[in-house]
Design a protein around this motif. Structure first.
Motif, PDB file in Angstrom:
ATOM      1  N   LEU A 282      38.921  39.909  31.812  1.00 23.56           N
ATOM      2  CA  LEU A 282      38.275  40.279  33.068  1.00 23.56           C
ATOM      3  C   LEU A 282      37.415  41.527  32.888  1.00 23.56           C
ATOM      4  N   GLN A 285      33.848  40.975  31.969  1.00 23.75           N
ATOM      5  CA  GLN A 285      32.979  40.569  33.062  1.00 23.75           C
ATOM      6  C   GLN A 285      32.740  41.697  34.063  1.00 23.75           C
ATOM      7  N   PHE A 286      33.802  42.403  34.440  1.00 23.56           N
ATOM      8  CA  PHE A 286      33.738  43.373  35.533  1.00 23.56           C
ATOM      9  C   PHE A 286      33.566  44.820  35.074  1.00 23.56           C
ATOM     10  N   PRO A 289      38.784  48.359  34.266  1.00 27.53           N
ATOM     11  CA  PRO A 289      39.461  48.345  35.563  1.00 27.53           C
ATOM     12  C   PRO A 289      39.637  49.740  36.144  1.00 27.53           C
ATOM     13  N   THR A 301      42.810  46.191  39.237  1.00 29.47           N
ATOM     14  CA  THR A 301      41.778  46.385  40.252  1.00 29.47           C
ATOM     15  C   THR A 301      40.464  46.731  39.566  1.00 29.47           C
ATOM     16  N   PHE A 302      39.392  46.031  39.980  1.00 30.75           N
ATOM     17  CA  PHE A 302      38.068  46.252  39.416  1.00 30.75           C
ATOM     18  C   PHE A 302      37.091  46.605  40.531  1.00 30.75           C
ATOM     19  N   ALA A 304      33.349  46.054  41.939  1.00 27.24           N
ATOM     20  CA  ALA A 304      32.280  45.071  41.815  1.00 27.24           C
ATOM     21  C   ALA A 304      31.211  45.345  42.862  1.00 27.24           C
ATOM     22  N   SER A 306      27.649  43.430  44.976  1.00 28.39           N
ATOM     23  CA  SER A 306      26.733  42.330  45.275  1.00 28.39           C
ATOM     24  C   SER A 306      25.527  42.951  45.964  1.00 28.39           C
ATOM     25  N   THR A 310      29.280  47.189  47.751  1.00 30.60           N
ATOM     26  CA  THR A 310      30.300  47.432  46.727  1.00 30.60           C
ATOM     27  C   THR A 310      31.684  47.155  47.296  1.00 30.60           C
ATOM     28  N   VAL A 313      38.094  44.550  43.722  1.00 29.27           N
ATOM     29  CA  VAL A 313      38.731  43.254  43.474  1.00 29.27           C
ATOM     30  C   VAL A 313      40.151  43.515  42.988  1.00 29.27           C
ATOM     31  N   TRP A 367      34.540  35.318  37.902  1.00 24.07           N
ATOM     32  CA  TRP A 367      33.292  36.066  38.116  1.00 24.07           C
ATOM     33  C   TRP A 367      32.285  35.219  38.897  1.00 24.07           C
ATOM     34  N   LEU A 370      33.391  34.743  42.559  1.00 19.84           N
ATOM     35  CA  LEU A 370      33.235  35.922  43.394  1.00 19.84           C
ATOM     36  C   LEU A 370      31.776  36.231  43.704  1.00 19.84           C
TER      37      LEU A 370
END
Length: 385
Positions: A282, A285-286, A289, A301-302, A304, A306, A310, A313, A367, A370
């Motif tokens: 993970l 990708q993210f 953590p 917990t990450f 992220a 869009s 913010t 996750v 990923w 989400l």
């Protein structure tokens, strides 16, 4: 176990008991027994773990004479325990000796007294169970004693199985056994283990006392019990107990059950690395953590984003991973409810996932999932904001 309202000498005894007693013990609400010192709490009920339950004794200190030894009042079901202690008072390990030479300035005294009383209580219950006029109970004691001393724990029978005779005016007599299973130090199997107490798995076996001959006695009531912290690694709720066959005894029932449990515990330990590799995948990708469980790898917990939105996750990974997918909860970094609490999504578990995938593919699919779910969550946050 707070001791803030107790005299200093008594408080020191309570604090040492709380920090160093090797078994689970709870001090229930304290009270004062002195008219002149009504604000000073000098007596309490002590609940001590025994045979997968708790025995409760009242410990009575005297605030006016804090250097004196306490009185111990046993529960109504154990009235004869006092007589048992008197009869065995000449034993060098008798708690009566400690009460007679009580040193109030030694903070270990109460803990050692409780430990000695519990050891004597165990011998007392063994004596009571041994006197039960039930052929099946007598047979079980003989077979288990042999198994415990010769096969599993060569040292002493008293260090293993605990037993308790329960009786009363309003309930039938029952004999309860607490049988420790899996003769392995589970704590040492987990690198960096944070557990203070040894983690154990027990089989609770309860027999109704039959005072008359029964040609086909019913099967005992069976239940697996584990110390609370073990659920972080291994859930006994996932273990299916074997069927107790007609005419079976514990000496026959226990070996296959232990063999199954040992395999499942080993598998549970190996799954820590499986979860760790998943969290590492993970991170590809993210990014690194924000926080993660470094020992059991059950949570991560990450951060992220869009676009400009913010969010965090949160992943909760069960002990059944990869058979079960992690639960995902999204938490906005920009939206709060009227109480000032960050807005979160409901747990998400319905997303592309297969236990047969490699960890890298699992992470890629999460990923991708989400990327779309973030837009839905953003819309939800804006509506709640």
């Amino acid at each position: 176990m707070s001791s803030e309202s107790s005299p200093p000498l008594i408080a020191a005894q309570l604090n040492h008991l709380a920090l160093h007693f090797p078994l689970l013990a709870k001090i229930e609400p304290k009270w004062s027994g002195s008219k002149d010192y009504s604000g000073v709490l000098d007596r309490f009920t002590l609940a001590i773990s025994y045979c997968l339950d708790f025995i409760k004794w009242d410990v009575i200190f005297d605030a006016e004479y804090p250097m004196s030894a306490p009185d111990i009042i046993f529960g109504p079901e154990d009235e004869s325990f006092q007589q048992f202690l008197v009869l065995h008072g000449e034993d060098p390990k008798s708690p009566m000796n400690r009460l007679g030479g009580w040193d109030s300035r030694d903070p270990t005294q109460l803990m050692l007294l409780v430990q000695e009383l519990r050891d004597q209580y165990m011998a007392y219950q063994m004596k009571r169970v041994g006197e039960v006029q039930d052929d099946r109970v007598k047979f079980e004691i003989s077979t288990i004693a042999f198994r415990e001393m010769i096969v599993l724990i060569p040292s002493t029978f008293l260090q293993g199985i605990e037993m308790h005779l329960s009786s009363g005016y309003d309930k039938p007599e029952e004999v309860k056994f607490a049988v420790p299973l899996v003769d392995t130090n589970i704590n040492k199997m987990v690198p960096g283990c944070p557990w203070i107490y040894p983690q154990k798995i027990y089989l609770q076996v309860i027999y109704p006392v039959e005072n008359k001959f029964v040609s086909t006695p019913s099967a005992p009531r069976l239940k697996l019990v584990a110390t609370p912290d073990l659920k972080t690694l291994f859930s006994i709720d996932d273990v299916k107990l074997p069927t107790w066959l007609t005419g079976m005894c514990m000496a026959e029932y226990l070996p296959p059950l232990e063999e199954t449990l040992e395999k499942q515990v080993l598998e549970a330990v190996s799954l820590i690395d499986v979860r760790r590799r998943f969290i590492e995948a993970l991170a590809v990708q993210f990014g690194r953590p924000v926080e993660a469980d470094p020992i059991f790898c059950r949570k991560a917990t990450f951060l992220a984003a869009s676009g400009v939105f913010t969010f965090l996750v949160h992943l909760t990974i069960t002990t059944q991973f990869p058979k079960q997918p992690p639960a995902i909860v999204l938490q906005s970094s920009q939206h709060f409810n009227p109480q000032g609490v960050p807005i979160k999504s409901l747990p998400l578990t319905d997303y592309p996932f297969s236990p047969r995938w490699e960890a890298s593919l699992m992470a890629e699919r999460i990923w991708d999932f989400l990327a779309d779910e973030a837009l839905i969550f953003k819309k939800y946050c804006n509506e709640q904001y």
